[in-house]
Design a protein around this motif. Structure first.
Motif, PDB file in Angstrom:
ATOM      1  N   MET A 120       1.215  -1.064  -0.132  1.00 39.55           N
ATOM      2  CA  MET A 120      -0.328  -0.068  -0.287  1.00 39.55           C
ATOM      3  C   MET A 120       1.103   1.296   0.130  1.00 39.55           C
ATOM      4  SD  MET A 120      -3.027  -1.214   0.162  1.00 39.55           S
ATOM      5  CE  MET A 120      -3.270  -3.205   1.178  1.00 39.55           C
ATOM      6  N   GLY A 121       1.988   1.519   0.069  1.00 37.70           N
ATOM      7  CA  GLY A 121       3.445   2.481   0.128  1.00 37.70           C
ATOM      8  C   GLY A 121       3.157   3.048  -1.551  1.00 37.70           C
ATOM      9  N   ASP A 122       3.913   4.479  -0.995  1.00 36.57           N
ATOM     10  CA  ASP A 122       4.016   5.221  -2.107  1.00 36.57           C
ATOM     11  C   ASP A 122       4.992   4.513  -3.345  1.00 36.57           C
ATOM     12  OD1 ASP A 122       2.706   6.693  -0.671  1.00 36.57           O
ATOM     13  OD2 ASP A 122       4.191   7.845  -0.087  1.00 36.57           O
ATOM     14  N   GLY A 123       6.127   2.947  -3.600  1.00 33.69           N
ATOM     15  CA  GLY A 123       6.606   2.818  -4.284  1.00 33.69           C
ATOM     16  C   GLY A 123       5.305   2.119  -5.542  1.00 33.69           C
ATOM     17  N   PRO A 124       6.498   1.615  -5.915  1.00 32.73           N
ATOM     18  CA  PRO A 124       5.569   0.253  -7.019  1.00 32.73           C
ATOM     19  C   PRO A 124       5.130  -0.391  -6.543  1.00 32.73           C
ATOM     20  CG  PRO A 124       8.051   0.889  -7.677  1.00 32.73           C
ATOM     21  CD  PRO A 124       7.913   1.524  -6.075  1.00 32.73           C
ATOM     22  N   ILE A 125       3.375  -0.886  -7.377  1.00 35.31           N
ATOM     23  CA  ILE A 125       2.795  -1.800  -6.240  1.00 35.31           C
ATOM     24  C   ILE A 125       3.796  -3.262  -6.537  1.00 35.31           C
ATOM     25  CG2 ILE A 125       0.907  -2.904  -6.111  1.00 35.31           C
ATOM     26  CD1 ILE A 125      -0.688  -0.922  -7.299  1.00 35.31           C
ATOM     27  N   THR A 126       3.992  -3.818  -4.774  1.00 36.47           N
ATOM     28  CA  THR A 126       4.675  -5.289  -5.169  1.00 36.47           C
ATOM     29  C   THR A 126       3.471  -5.623  -3.976  1.00 36.47           C
ATOM     30  OG1 THR A 126       5.813  -4.603  -3.464  1.00 36.47           O
ATOM     31  CG2 THR A 126       6.488  -4.788  -5.776  1.00 36.47           C
ATOM     32  N   LEU A 127       3.356  -7.211  -3.748  1.00 35.79           N
ATOM     33  CA  LEU A 127       3.072  -8.048  -2.776  1.00 35.79           C
ATOM     34  C   LEU A 127       4.343  -8.849  -2.090  1.00 35.79           C
ATOM     35  CD1 LEU A 127       0.683  -7.071  -4.758  1.00 35.79           C
ATOM     36  CD2 LEU A 127      -0.698  -8.888  -3.255  1.00 35.79           C
ATOM     37  N   LEU A 128       3.049  -9.623  -1.428  1.00 33.11           N
ATOM     38  CA  LEU A 128       4.758 -10.445  -0.695  1.00 33.11           C
ATOM     39  C   LEU A 128       4.270 -11.775  -0.719  1.00 33.11           C
ATOM     40  CD1 LEU A 128       7.056 -10.696   1.379  1.00 33.11           C
ATOM     41  CD2 LEU A 128       6.072 -11.160   2.972  1.00 33.11           C
ATOM     42  N   ALA A 129       5.567 -12.493  -1.552  1.00 45.05           N
ATOM     43  CA  ALA A 129       5.468 -13.886  -2.167  1.00 45.05           C
ATOM     44  C   ALA A 129       5.814 -14.909  -1.274  1.00 45.05           C
ATOM     45  CB  ALA A 129       5.906 -14.666  -3.498  1.00 45.05           C
ATOM     46  N   VAL A 130       5.146 -15.474   0.007  1.00 44.45           N
ATOM     47  CA  VAL A 130       5.223 -16.361   0.764  1.00 44.45           C
ATOM     48  C   VAL A 130       5.358 -18.320   0.613  1.00 44.45           C
ATOM     49  CG1 VAL A 130       5.352 -16.986   3.132  1.00 44.45           C
ATOM     50  CG2 VAL A 130       4.483 -14.612   2.452  1.00 44.45           C
ATOM     51  N   ALA A 131       6.170 -18.681   0.439  1.00 46.28           N
ATOM     52  CA  ALA A 131       6.212 -20.055   0.443  1.00 46.28           C
ATOM     53  C   ALA A 131       5.577 -20.904   1.186  1.00 46.28           C
ATOM     54  CB  ALA A 131       7.718 -20.994   0.167  1.00 46.28           C
ATOM     55  N   VAL A 132       5.363 -22.190   1.143  1.00 46.50           N
ATOM     56  CA  VAL A 132       4.162 -22.931   1.577  1.00 46.50           C
ATOM     57  C   VAL A 132       4.379 -23.996   2.002  1.00 46.50           C
ATOM     58  CG1 VAL A 132       2.398 -23.837   2.683  1.00 46.50           C
ATOM     59  CG2 VAL A 132       1.965 -21.565   1.505  1.00 46.50           C
ATOM     60  N   LEU A 133       5.490 -23.733   2.714  1.00 44.64           N
ATOM     61  CA  LEU A 133       6.279 -25.042   2.684  1.00 44.64           C
ATOM     62  C   LEU A 133       6.886 -25.249   4.163  1.00 44.64           C
ATOM     63  CD1 LEU A 133       7.903 -27.101   1.226  1.00 44.64           C
ATOM     64  CD2 LEU A 133       9.779 -25.037   0.641  1.00 44.64           C
TER      65      LEU A 133
END
Length: 192
Positions: A120-133
């Motif tokens: 939700m920040g001001d920079g480029p939109i990224t999401l956190l990818a989390v391994a289900v491992l």
């Protein structure tokens, strides 16, 4: 470079598919307090869709921008996104560890994507990818380190990543390595 051609047909659909979810449990009170609700929620979601969980509720305008990016067509063939969005304040403030504890019962899920404070920040939109491992699933610490963990990804990267993980064409570690080698520190996609 096209790494997803077969996966695109299997995962993408002709119309925009977004599944809003209002279930789940307040993980901050502990996973045990809502296990039956959680199992019902996991059973009810579309397993072919990438799972996006919103954990930050501080800025509705920023969330609208994130959601718009998630819904953009992607890849060389302009493939439609296929996501299941868990958009419920019960997930607010949850850490990736809490999310993993909640979703680990789904044995077919290999990654979950968090729309967190950084999204939700001001920079480029990224999401956190989390391994289900879990460590027990790996033969060695090296394998766990290579194929586990988390990293940032652009929204279009989620679709490419999910498609490849669904058909075991690539591993979570392949995408994590690309993110680590990226000058912006996020997976930008191979087919983008």
């Amino acid at each position: 470079m096209t790494t997803v051609t077969a996966a695109l047909t299997a995962v993408s659909v002709a119309s925009r598919n977004v599944h809003a979810d209002c279930g789940g449990c307040d993980l901050r009170e502990g996973v045990g307090s809502g296990v039956s609700d959680l199992m019902e929620w996991l059973a009810g979601r579309d397993r072919d869709a990438a799972l996006i969980i919103r954990t930050d509720y501080s800025d509705e305008q920023a969330w609208a921008a994130v959601r718009a990016e998630l819904m953009r067509s992607w890849g060389d063939g302009d493939f439609e996104p296929y996501v299941h969005i868990a958009d419920d304040p019960k997930w607010a403030g949850c850490t990736s560890a809490q999310i993993l504890a909640a979703v680990s019962a789904d044995e077919e899920l290999s990654a979950v994507f968090l729309a967190d404070r950084d999204s939700m920040g001001d920079g480029p939109i990224t999401l956190l990818a989390v391994a289900v491992l879990a460590r027990e699933e790996c033969d060695s610490d090296e394998e766990f380190d290579a194929d586990g963990g988390e990293f940032r990804t652009v929204p279009a990267g989620i679709h490419e990543m999910h498609a490849n993980l669904m058909i075991a064409n690539m591993s979570f570690g392949d995408f994590k390595e690309a993110a680590e080698n990226d000058s912006q520190g996020a997976f930008q996609g191979f087919a983008i």
